[in-house]
Scaffold this motif. Structure first.
Motif, PDB file in Angstrom:
ATOM      1  N   ARG A   1       0.835  -1.206   0.000  1.00 11.89           N
ATOM      2  CA  ARG A   1       0.000   0.000   0.000  1.00 11.89           C
ATOM      3  C   ARG A   1       0.867   1.253   0.000  1.00 11.89           C
ATOM      4  O   ARG A   1       0.563   2.244  -0.669  1.00 11.89           O
ATOM      5  CB  ARG A   1      -0.937  -0.007   1.218  1.00 11.89           C
ATOM      6  CG  ARG A   1      -2.155  -0.906   1.036  1.00 11.89           C
ATOM      7  CD  ARG A   1      -3.112  -0.782   2.215  1.00 11.89           C
ATOM      8  NE  ARG A   1      -2.626  -1.529   3.358  1.00 11.89           N
ATOM      9  CZ  ARG A   1      -2.918  -2.799   3.591  1.00 11.89           C
ATOM     10  NH1 ARG A   1      -3.702  -3.466   2.768  1.00 11.89           N
ATOM     11  NH2 ARG A   1      -2.453  -3.423   4.663  1.00 11.89           N
ATOM     12  N   GLU A   2       1.973   1.207   0.751  1.00 11.93           N
ATOM     13  CA  GLU A   2       2.870   2.364   0.788  1.00 11.93           C
ATOM     14  C   GLU A   2       3.538   2.588  -0.565  1.00 11.93           C
ATOM     15  O   GLU A   2       3.800   3.730  -0.948  1.00 11.93           O
ATOM     16  CB  GLU A   2       3.929   2.163   1.878  1.00 11.93           C
ATOM     17  CG  GLU A   2       4.748   3.405   2.177  1.00 11.93           C
ATOM     18  CD  GLU A   2       3.888   4.584   2.590  1.00 11.93           C
ATOM     19  OE1 GLU A   2       4.206   5.712   2.134  1.00 11.93           O
ATOM     20  OE2 GLU A   2       2.924   4.409   3.340  1.00 11.93           O
TER      21      GLU A   2
ATOM     22  N   LEU B   1       2.053  14.380   2.840  1.00  9.04           N
ATOM     23  CA  LEU B   1       0.699  14.649   2.369  1.00  9.04           C
ATOM     24  C   LEU B   1       0.320  16.103   2.596  1.00  9.04           C
ATOM     25  O   LEU B   1      -0.290  16.742   1.737  1.00  9.04           O
ATOM     26  CB  LEU B   1      -0.283  13.727   3.087  1.00  9.04           C
ATOM     27  CG  LEU B   1      -1.756  13.863   2.687  1.00  9.04           C
ATOM     28  CD1 LEU B   1      -1.936  13.617   1.190  1.00  9.04           C
ATOM     29  CD2 LEU B   1      -2.608  12.899   3.487  1.00  9.04           C
TER      30      LEU B   1
ATOM     31  N   ARG C   1       4.916  10.173   6.074  1.00 14.14           N
ATOM     32  CA  ARG C   1       3.871  10.134   5.045  1.00 14.14           C
ATOM     33  C   ARG C   1       2.862  11.251   5.269  1.00 14.14           C
ATOM     34  O   ARG C   1       2.442  11.929   4.328  1.00 14.14           O
ATOM     35  CB  ARG C   1       3.156   8.782   5.070  1.00 14.14           C
ATOM     36  CG  ARG C   1       2.060   8.639   4.018  1.00 14.14           C
ATOM     37  CD  ARG C   1       1.288   7.360   4.208  1.00 14.14           C
ATOM     38  NE  ARG C   1       0.451   7.408   5.395  1.00 14.14           N
ATOM     39  CZ  ARG C   1      -0.738   7.997   5.432  1.00 14.14           C
ATOM     40  NH1 ARG C   1      -1.220   8.584   4.360  1.00 14.14           N
ATOM     41  NH2 ARG C   1      -1.458   7.993   6.535  1.00 14.14           N
TER      42      ARG C   1
ATOM     43  N   LEU D   1      -5.614   8.123  -2.986  1.00 16.94           N
ATOM     44  CA  LEU D   1      -4.843   7.851  -1.771  1.00 16.94           C
ATOM     45  C   LEU D   1      -5.741   7.246  -0.698  1.00 16.94           C
ATOM     46  O   LEU D   1      -5.344   6.298  -0.006  1.00 16.94           O
ATOM     47  CB  LEU D   1      -4.191   9.134  -1.264  1.00 16.94           C
ATOM     48  CG  LEU D   1      -3.165   8.948  -0.145  1.00 16.94           C
ATOM     49  CD1 LEU D   1      -1.951   8.189  -0.655  1.00 16.94           C
ATOM     50  CD2 LEU D   1      -2.743  10.302   0.427  1.00 16.94           C
ATOM     51  N   ASP D   2      -6.941   7.778  -0.572  1.00 15.61           N
ATOM     52  CA  ASP D   2      -7.880   7.227   0.401  1.00 15.61           C
ATOM     53  C   ASP D   2      -8.228   5.774   0.059  1.00 15.61           C
ATOM     54  O   ASP D   2      -8.261   4.908   0.931  1.00 15.61           O
ATOM     55  CB  ASP D   2      -9.156   8.078   0.420  1.00 15.61           C
ATOM     56  CG  ASP D   2     -10.152   7.592   1.469  1.00 15.61           C
ATOM     57  OD1 ASP D   2      -9.817   7.618   2.659  1.00 15.61           O
ATOM     58  OD2 ASP D   2     -11.261   7.179   1.073  1.00 15.61           O
TER      59      ASP D   2
ATOM     60  N   ARG E   1       1.948   9.989  -4.870  1.00 15.18           N
ATOM     61  CA  ARG E   1       2.562  11.249  -4.445  1.00 15.18           C
ATOM     62  C   ARG E   1       3.468  11.818  -5.536  1.00 15.18           C
ATOM     63  O   ARG E   1       3.482  13.020  -5.776  1.00 15.18           O
ATOM     64  CB  ARG E   1       3.348  11.020  -3.142  1.00 15.18           C
ATOM     65  CG  ARG E   1       2.466  10.870  -1.916  1.00 15.18           C
ATOM     66  CD  ARG E   1       3.283  10.965  -0.647  1.00 15.18           C
ATOM     67  NE  ARG E   1       4.005   9.735  -0.381  1.00 15.18           N
ATOM     68  CZ  ARG E   1       3.553   8.747   0.368  1.00 15.18           C
ATOM     69  NH1 ARG E   1       2.360   8.839   0.926  1.00 15.18           N
ATOM     70  NH2 ARG E   1       4.262   7.664   0.574  1.00 15.18           N
TER      71      ARG E   1
ATOM     72  N   THR F   1      -6.316   3.758  -1.551  1.00 16.60           N
ATOM     73  CA  THR F   1      -5.112   2.953  -1.339  1.00 16.60           C
ATOM     74  C   THR F   1      -5.051   2.406   0.071  1.00 16.60           C
ATOM     75  O   THR F   1      -4.817   1.214   0.297  1.00 16.60           O
ATOM     76  CB  THR F   1      -3.855   3.793  -1.619  1.00 16.60           C
ATOM     77  OG1 THR F   1      -3.834   4.160  -2.994  1.00 16.60           O
ATOM     78  CG2 THR F   1      -2.583   3.014  -1.279  1.00 16.60           C
ATOM     79  N   TYR F   2      -5.249   3.264   1.064  1.00 14.10           N
ATOM     80  CA  TYR F   2      -5.118   2.830   2.450  1.00 14.10           C
ATOM     81  C   TYR F   2      -6.329   2.028   2.935  1.00 14.10           C
ATOM     82  O   TYR F   2      -6.262   1.405   3.994  1.00 14.10           O
ATOM     83  CB  TYR F   2      -4.857   4.037   3.351  1.00 14.10           C
ATOM     84  CG  TYR F   2      -3.463   4.574   3.155  1.00 14.10           C
ATOM     85  CD1 TYR F   2      -2.356   3.850   3.577  1.00 14.10           C
ATOM     86  CD2 TYR F   2      -3.244   5.776   2.491  1.00 14.10           C
ATOM     87  CE1 TYR F   2      -1.075   4.325   3.376  1.00 14.10           C
ATOM     88  CE2 TYR F   2      -1.964   6.256   2.285  1.00 14.10           C
ATOM     89  CZ  TYR F   2      -0.880   5.521   2.731  1.00 14.10           C
ATOM     90  OH  TYR F   2       0.395   5.992   2.518  1.00 14.10           O
TER      91      TYR F   2
ATOM     92  N   ALA G   1       1.032   4.408  -2.633  1.00 13.87           N
ATOM     93  CA  ALA G   1       0.938   5.787  -2.162  1.00 13.87           C
ATOM     94  C   ALA G   1       2.116   6.617  -2.662  1.00 13.87           C
ATOM     95  O   ALA G   1       1.954   7.790  -3.029  1.00 13.87           O
ATOM     96  CB  ALA G   1       0.876   5.816  -0.637  1.00 13.87           C
ATOM     97  N   GLU G   2       3.300   6.032  -2.704  1.00  5.87           N
ATOM     98  CA  GLU G   2       4.477   6.748  -3.201  1.00  5.87           C
ATOM     99  C   GLU G   2       4.327   7.083  -4.679  1.00  5.87           C
ATOM    100  O   GLU G   2       4.694   8.179  -5.124  1.00  5.87           O
ATOM    101  CB  GLU G   2       5.726   5.897  -2.961  1.00  5.87           C
ATOM    102  CG  GLU G   2       7.019   6.528  -3.485  1.00  5.87           C
ATOM    103  CD  GLU G   2       7.332   7.844  -2.800  1.00  5.87           C
ATOM    104  OE1 GLU G   2       7.993   8.683  -3.445  1.00  5.87           O
ATOM    105  OE2 GLU G   2       6.904   8.047  -1.650  1.00  5.87           O
TER     106      GLU G   2
END
Length: 239
Positions: A8-9, A215, A211, A33-34, A16, A36-37, A12-13
């Protein structure tokens, strides 16, 4: 397949980097992003970055763990060292194997009217295949392993328990040693627990704080671009 925190990270990368390069608008970035987590599987993660390149490279499969390169080095460095212990014994007392020690390819532990602790989170391994045999009579043993270790539990409990529970979820690494835990618990118990070390938990907390800071910075850059765009449109309408 279930997705890990590291996967997941990774997504997110990529997001970003994409918003920083202007590939995504801020609202779409926040939505992805939401998602993703909240994702629990690879199937939920893959569509979020299917149209985006990985930072500095072509798109890589989500299943490729960005921390795996470091993990491979760590596991490679921890396998094949001379054993410092091939067994442990406790009678009306206790024993402990923890920290930077090397477990033998066959390790046998026995406790009667006592207890023992076997901690593999920072341990080295004599071989890639390791068998840990735990026998306890009216006593108890605790085996603690990192979430990425390949572990198979096949013990027997008679008027007692022999089992595994997970405190920290993780995806076993294919390069990690394979540890088979067998034995017998008679009127006692042997517990196998997946748990991260304090240092690893601190690293994850630091990464999460970074993170969140990143953000906040991205949101600030996004607001700046929107304000600049609005200013440019005002200038053109005035002309």
């Amino acid at each position: 397949m279930r997705a890990s925190d590291a996967e997941r990270e990774r997504v997110a990368e990529i997001l970003r980097e994409a918003v920083a390069e202007g590939r995504l608008e801020m609202d779409e970035f926040e939505q992805r992003l939401d998602a993703t987590y909240k994702a629990r599987t690879h199937g939920e993660l893959e569509p979020l970055v299917r149209d985006l390149p990985a930072p500095g490279a072509a798109v890589a499969p989500v299943g490729a763990d960005p921390a795996r390169t470091g993990s491979q080095k760590r596991w490679a460095d921890r396998i094949g060292k001379p054993a410092t212990s091939g067994g442990a014994f406790a009678f009306w007392g206790g024993f402990g194997r923890r920290g930077n020690w090397t477990v033998g390819r066959k390790f046998t532990a026995f406790a009667m009217w006592g207890g023992g602790e076997i901690d593999l989170r920072e341990a080295n391994f004599e071989d890639r295949e390791v068998v840990i045999r735990c026998f306890t009579i009216m006593g108890g043993m605790q085996v603690t392993v990192p979430p990425e270790l390949n572990v198979e539990v096949r013990g027997i409990g008679i008027m007692g328990g022999f089992g595994e529970r997970s405190k920290d979820d993780g995806v076993p690494s294919p390069d990690a040693p394979r540890v088979r835990i067998t034995g017998l618990a008679l009127m006692g118990g042997v517990g196998v627990e997946r748990k991260r070390s304090k240092a690893e938990r601190q690293r994850l907390r630091d990464a999460e704080r970074e993170r969140l800071r990143e953000l906040d910075r991205e949101r600030g850059r996004g607001r700046g671009r929107l304000e600049k765009g609005g200013s440019d449109r005002s200038d053109r309408s005035g002309d």
